[in-house]
Design an enzyme around this catalytic site. Structure first.
Site, short mmCIF file in Angstrom:
data_model
loop_
_atom_site.label_atom_id
_atom_site.label_comp_id
_atom_site.label_asym_id
_atom_site.label_seq_id
_atom_site.Cartn_x
_atom_site.Cartn_y
_atom_site.Cartn_z
N ASP A 12 -28.47 -62.38 -76.58
CA ASP A 12 -29.19 -63.64 -76.78
C ASP A 12 -30.60 -63.46 -77.33
O ASP A 12 -31.50 -64.24 -77.04
CB ASP A 12 -29.26 -64.45 -75.47
CG ASP A 12 -27.88 -64.67 -74.90
OD1 ASP A 12 -26.99 -65.04 -75.67
OD2 ASP A 12 -27.69 -64.45 -73.69
N LYS A 15 -30.06 -62.98 -82.56
CA LYS A 15 -29.41 -62.26 -83.66
C LYS A 15 -28.77 -63.22 -84.64
O LYS A 15 -28.80 -63.00 -85.84
CB LYS A 15 -28.32 -61.32 -83.12
CG LYS A 15 -28.83 -60.17 -82.30
CD LYS A 15 -27.69 -59.28 -81.83
CE LYS A 15 -26.73 -59.94 -80.86
NZ LYS A 15 -27.30 -60.33 -79.57
N GLY A 39 -22.28 -65.78 -77.99
CA GLY A 39 -22.58 -67.15 -78.39
C GLY A 39 -23.80 -67.15 -79.28
O GLY A 39 -24.83 -66.61 -78.90
N HIS A 40 -23.67 -67.67 -80.47
CA HIS A 40 -24.79 -67.74 -81.40
C HIS A 40 -25.09 -69.20 -81.69
O HIS A 40 -24.18 -69.95 -81.99
CB HIS A 40 -24.41 -67.09 -82.75
CG HIS A 40 -24.33 -65.61 -82.69
ND1 HIS A 40 -23.68 -64.87 -83.63
CD2 HIS A 40 -24.85 -64.73 -81.82
CE1 HIS A 40 -23.80 -63.60 -83.34
NE2 HIS A 40 -24.50 -63.49 -82.24
N GLN A 198 -23.87 -59.05 -78.16
CA GLN A 198 -24.52 -58.65 -76.91
C GLN A 198 -25.79 -57.84 -77.23
O GLN A 198 -26.47 -58.18 -78.17
CB GLN A 198 -23.55 -57.87 -76.00
CG GLN A 198 -22.45 -58.74 -75.39
CD GLN A 198 -21.29 -59.02 -76.32
OE1 GLN A 198 -20.77 -58.12 -76.94
NE2 GLN A 198 -20.88 -60.27 -76.44
P1 IMP Z 1 -18.15 -60.01 -70.35
O1 IMP Z 1 -18.60 -59.56 -71.69
O2 IMP Z 1 -17.57 -61.40 -70.36
O3 IMP Z 1 -17.25 -59.02 -69.68
O4 IMP Z 1 -19.45 -60.10 -69.41
C1 IMP Z 1 -20.14 -58.95 -68.94
C2 IMP Z 1 -21.63 -59.22 -68.85
O5 IMP Z 1 -22.17 -59.35 -70.14
C3 IMP Z 1 -22.00 -60.53 -68.12
O6 IMP Z 1 -23.22 -60.32 -67.43
C4 IMP Z 1 -22.20 -61.52 -69.25
O7 IMP Z 1 -23.06 -62.56 -68.88
C5 IMP Z 1 -22.84 -60.62 -70.29
N1 IMP Z 1 -22.61 -61.06 -71.67
C6 IMP Z 1 -21.48 -60.94 -72.41
N2 IMP Z 1 -21.66 -61.42 -73.64
C7 IMP Z 1 -22.92 -61.84 -73.71
C8 IMP Z 1 -23.71 -62.41 -74.76
O8 IMP Z 1 -23.27 -62.62 -75.90
N3 IMP Z 1 -25.00 -62.72 -74.44
C9 IMP Z 1 -25.52 -62.46 -73.23
N4 IMP Z 1 -24.83 -61.92 -72.22
C10 IMP Z 1 -23.54 -61.63 -72.45
MG MG Z 2 -25.83 -65.53 -77.25
#
Ligand code: IMP
Ligand code: MG
Length: 414
Positions: A12, A15, A39-40, A198
């Protein structure tokens, strides 16, 4: 030229906006990791779009966008995103491709992800998109890839529910599938942008394990997930926010004040202010993001572990009204000063930030058209970060719009 854009914090970082900006001069945009957990938010001409799987470059009608080999693709999410774009007048025909090596997220994996995380003593707080399970199946060599669709032997091995789910998608996915490595060799003279998802601190290997995602969000992941060799990468840009945020559980050392004895262990005054001013709510899950001061210990770690050539600072305008700004320059734990980012979650949980104070600029940054027009206090904050991280900050973003981007060094130049 090939540029990689990665997140230098916990995701977040903005990007999406930067990729959208850089995509202007690229012909091909490849996303190399993650799935619909990302999420963008992109704002174009006042219109707001949320993307999860499709690279942000899709908003330029002439760009090719590719979902790379390191990604995990949920067909339901993919086709609903394409439908959303087409419904809002963005024609995607013939320019959205998927690496035939990418893995597929099955509905059953999404269910297992939710159940397993809920059953954990200390949940990770996953996004519930089946990401970790899909990557586990891949590592365990039981995954299903785009290339395997329709292959009788593989399809027969699947459980009936999975097969029934996949059948209606096979033709559509196959039509979008490409051999990414050959494609990029064929387009060797194109400008290619590799978009990470991420961030470094959520990377499976380099992040705050086990509170991480399961993909490779570091720059090296661009080579593997983008089907090129590491030496084909010309430049790595690391995006970071002027402060820190994190969604889900796990260490965030600057979430609490630690500079004074009284302050130690109390929630930072910044938390609510930043969440509301910076609109820090998850795009995928809507969860409020945890907020803290900028953590330079982890930012320097990100510069080193990604070979970041140039940093991109975002959300600096969130600080426009503050009298004082702070950033963490080391951690204190059990009487020790820690300057290198530790692997141990226990150390990170015990770490109290050592904060350095900066004067605020009390002015709207979005009024500036060039870096030279920035207030001197903003320059001091920026240049301190550059010295601390030994890495230049080439771009500063001061708003959501494409226009609100200050370029100090042109990214598409060597
Ligand atoms: P997962 O990717 O759904 O397995 O989540 C694992 C961890 O990564 C959790 O703490 C999510 O909140 C975090 N996470 C996954 N994708 C994102 C992202 O795009 N932005 C911020 N945090 C993320
Ligand atoms: Mg995001």
């Amino acid at each position: 030229m090939k540029i990689v854009v990665i997140g230098a914090q916990w995701g977040d970082e903005g990007k999406g906006k930067i990729v959208d900006y850089l995509a202007n001069e690229a012909q091909i945009i490849v996303r190399f990791s993650g799935g619909a957990n990302a999420g963008h938010t992109i704002v174009i001409g006042g219109e707001e779009y949320a993307l999860h799987l499709i690279p942000s470059g899709v908003f330029y009608p002439d760009k090719i966008v590719i979902l790379g080999a390191g990604m995990v693709i949920d067909p339901v999410a993919l086709f609903s995103e394409l439908e959303m774009l087409n419904g809002r007048g963005i024609d995607t025909t013939g320019r959205v491709f998927i690496s035939d090596r990418a893995h597929i997220v099955l509905p059953r994996y999404i269910q297992i992800d939710k159940e397993r995380d809920a059953a954990r003593k200390k949940p990770i707080g996953t996004t519930g998109r089946g990401i970790g399970i899909t990557y586990s199946m891949k590592s365990d060599r039981d995954g299903i890839r785009i290339a395997d669709l329709g292959w009788k032997e593989k399809m027969d091995e699947l459980e009936a529910v999975d097969r029934e789910f996949l059948v209606p998608y096979i033709d559509r996915l196959k039509k979008m599938s490409i051999d990414l490595s050959s494609y990029l060799v064929h387009h060797r003279n194109s400008q290619v942008l590799f978009e990470g998802a991420q961030g470094t601190l959520l990377d499976l290997d380099l992040g705050t394990y086990p509170y991480v995602s399961s993909g490779m969000s570091n720059a090296a992941g661009a080579a593997i997930g983008g089907c090129i060799g590491p030496r084909a990468i010309d430049k790595v840009l690391g995006v970071f926010k002027a402060y820190s945020t994190r969604v889900g559980n796990g260490p965030l050392p600057t979430e609490f004040d630690g500079d004074t004895e009284e302050g130690a262990g109390t929630e930072s005054v910044l938390d609510n202010f930043v969440r509301n001013t910076g609109r820090e709510f998850g795009v995928t899950t809507g969860r409020p993001r945890r907020c803290g001061y900028l953590d330079l210990v982890s930012l320097r770690y990100a510069c080193l572990t990604n070979s970041i050539d140039s940093l991109v600072m975002t959300h600096l305008d969130v600080y426009d009204t503050l009298d004082e700004i702070k950033a963490c320059i080391a951690y204190k734990a059990g009487g020790r000063i820690i300057e290198n980012f530790p692997a141990s979650v226990e150390d990170l949980n015990n770490a109290k930030p050592v904060l350095r104070s900066f004067s605020g600029w009390k002015k709207k940054l979005s009024g500036a058209l060039t870096y030279e027009e920035f207030p001197v206090q903003a320059m001091e904050y920026i240049e301190f970060i550059e010295r601390y991280c030994e890495t230049p900050i080439g771009i500063v973003s001061v708003g959501y719009d494409r226009k609100e981007t200050i370029i100090r060094k042109r990214p598409w130049s060597k």
